[in-house]
Design an enzyme around this catalytic site. Sequence first.
Site, short mmCIF file in Angstrom:
data_model
loop_
_atom_site.label_atom_id
_atom_site.label_comp_id
_atom_site.label_asym_id
_atom_site.label_seq_id
_atom_site.Cartn_x
_atom_site.Cartn_y
_atom_site.Cartn_z
N SER A 146 45.37 25.50 37.16
CA SER A 146 44.04 25.30 36.97
C SER A 146 42.92 24.10 37.48
CB SER A 146 43.42 25.90 36.22
OG SER A 146 41.94 26.11 36.09
N TYR A 161 42.87 26.19 26.62
CA TYR A 161 43.03 26.16 28.63
C TYR A 161 42.88 24.66 28.95
CZ TYR A 161 42.88 28.63 32.55
OH TYR A 161 43.32 29.13 33.70
N1 LIG Z 1 41.34 34.37 37.93
C1 LIG Z 1 40.68 32.50 38.26
O1 LIG Z 1 39.70 32.44 38.01
C2 LIG Z 1 41.15 31.64 37.65
C3 LIG Z 1 41.34 30.14 37.76
C4 LIG Z 1 42.64 29.19 37.75
C5 LIG Z 1 43.39 29.62 37.36
N2 LIG Z 1 43.62 30.81 36.84
C6 LIG Z 1 45.04 31.13 36.37
O2 LIG Z 1 45.96 31.91 37.16
C7 LIG Z 1 47.13 33.02 36.40
C8 LIG Z 1 46.47 34.53 36.82
O3 LIG Z 1 44.90 34.74 36.15
P1 LIG Z 1 44.57 36.06 36.58
O4 LIG Z 1 43.13 35.51 37.43
O5 LIG Z 1 45.17 37.00 37.35
O6 LIG Z 1 44.50 36.36 35.25
P2 LIG Z 1 44.14 37.59 34.27
O7 LIG Z 1 43.96 39.20 34.80
O8 LIG Z 1 43.89 38.34 33.40
O9 LIG Z 1 46.05 37.97 34.08
C9 LIG Z 1 46.97 37.61 33.20
C10 LIG Z 1 48.03 37.74 33.56
O10 LIG Z 1 48.76 37.33 32.53
C11 LIG Z 1 49.92 38.28 32.30
N3 LIG Z 1 50.42 37.60 30.42
C12 LIG Z 1 49.30 37.19 29.61
N4 LIG Z 1 50.42 36.87 28.63
C13 LIG Z 1 51.30 36.64 29.24
C14 LIG Z 1 52.42 36.53 28.28
N5 LIG Z 1 53.04 36.08 27.07
N6 LIG Z 1 53.92 37.22 29.10
C15 LIG Z 1 53.37 37.39 30.13
N7 LIG Z 1 52.96 37.68 30.87
C16 LIG Z 1 51.81 37.36 30.23
C17 LIG Z 1 48.97 39.20 31.63
O11 LIG Z 1 49.69 40.64 31.26
P3 LIG Z 1 49.05 41.98 30.71
O12 LIG Z 1 47.90 42.40 31.38
O13 LIG Z 1 50.03 42.32 29.65
O14 LIG Z 1 48.09 40.87 29.69
C18 LIG Z 1 48.46 39.94 33.67
O15 LIG Z 1 49.09 40.41 33.90
C19 LIG Z 1 46.98 32.39 35.28
O16 LIG Z 1 47.79 30.96 34.84
C20 LIG Z 1 45.79 32.03 35.33
O17 LIG Z 1 45.17 30.71 34.11
C21 LIG Z 1 43.50 31.72 37.11
#
Ligand SMILES: NC(=O)c1ccc[n+]([C@@H]2O[C@H](COP(=O)([O-])OP(=O)(O)OC[C@H]3O[C@@H](n4cnc5c(N)ncnc54)[C@H](OP(=O)(O)O)[C@@H]3O)[C@@H](O)[C@H]2O)c1
Length: 237
Positions: A146, A161
């Site tokens: 990020s 984070y």
């Molecule tokens: N959305 C944004 O704006 C944004 C911006 C920058 C970076 N990111 C990065 O993009 C990635 C995906 O984010 P997202 O927006 O898709 O978030 P999200 O919708 O909250 O999904 C997060 C995923 O990670 C899984 N997870 C969390 N802890 C875990 C663990 N210990 N082992 C295995 N799986 C785990 C969750 O599983 P559960 O369903 O079981 O909770 C879920 O499938 C992350 O690394 C995040 O930091 C997102």
Amino acid sequence: MKTVLITGANRGLGFETARQLGAKGYKVYLGARNEEKGKIAAEILLKLGYNVEFIKLDVTKTSDIRNLHDRLKKNSESIDILINNAGVFLESSGPTDISEASIFKVDPVIILKTIEANTMGPLKLIQSIVPLMMEKNEGRVINVSSQMGALSEMGPFWPGYRMSKTALNALTQIVSAEVENTNISVNSICPGWVRTDMGGENAHRSVEEGVATAVWLATCEEPPKGKFLRDCKVIDW
Ligand SMILES: NC(=O)c1ccc[n+]([C@@H]2O[C@H](COP(=O)([O-])OP(=O)(O)OC[C@H]3O[C@@H](n4cnc5c(N)ncnc54)[C@H](OP(=O)(O)O)[C@@H]3O)[C@@H](O)[C@H]2O)c1
């Protein structure tokens, strides 16, 4: 047929990445920590005719990572592309909520838990899978980071984070340097601010836009090495 392992792929950016790579004919190992949610997500993609297999994978559980490694070795399966996507945002309800996110308020235990999932998880998977890639002298690692972890733009709030993603970027550079004489590429990406459970409904981007750089790095002919990218372009660390 190339194989890809995506962590945290039961929803959000991980699921969309699985969907797009499945549609392109990749064999997708869909990692999820929750067995029920992971199987439901895999079933959706299987019904679309994609080659998808659910893998129970909590990235904070060394036993899950060891089981995966043993299984790959036993069945002579390999992972061509590792997408470290799983992540947590534990310090507040989202990236616009600063109520509890000040460095003077956040419990250090929450910071450690964030680093355990966002940094140590990818580190353990890299330690498990990249040596197998080295045996084939081929592979790609995509660390979903990020801009909140970019030192060049470091700002206030969400210290856990931010630090977890800064450290993830360091991990990208260290691993990339160690495999520099191989055909293995290791990169960090920033998806932008995306409408997922983590990003919230006010985020600027759709999941389709959010995964574009990861999908490009997974599929392009000659991926860059040791870079931080957004919108398929190199950005500052
Ligand atoms: N959305 C944004 O704006 C944004 C911006 C920058 C970076 N990111 C990065 O993009 C990635 C995906 O984010 P997202 O927006 O898709 O978030 P999200 O919708 O909250 O999904 C997060 C995923 O990670 C899984 N997870 C969390 N802890 C875990 C663990 N210990 N082992 C295995 N799986 C785990 C969750 O599983 P559960 O369903 O079981 O909770 C879920 O499938 C992350 O690394 C995040 O930091 C997102």
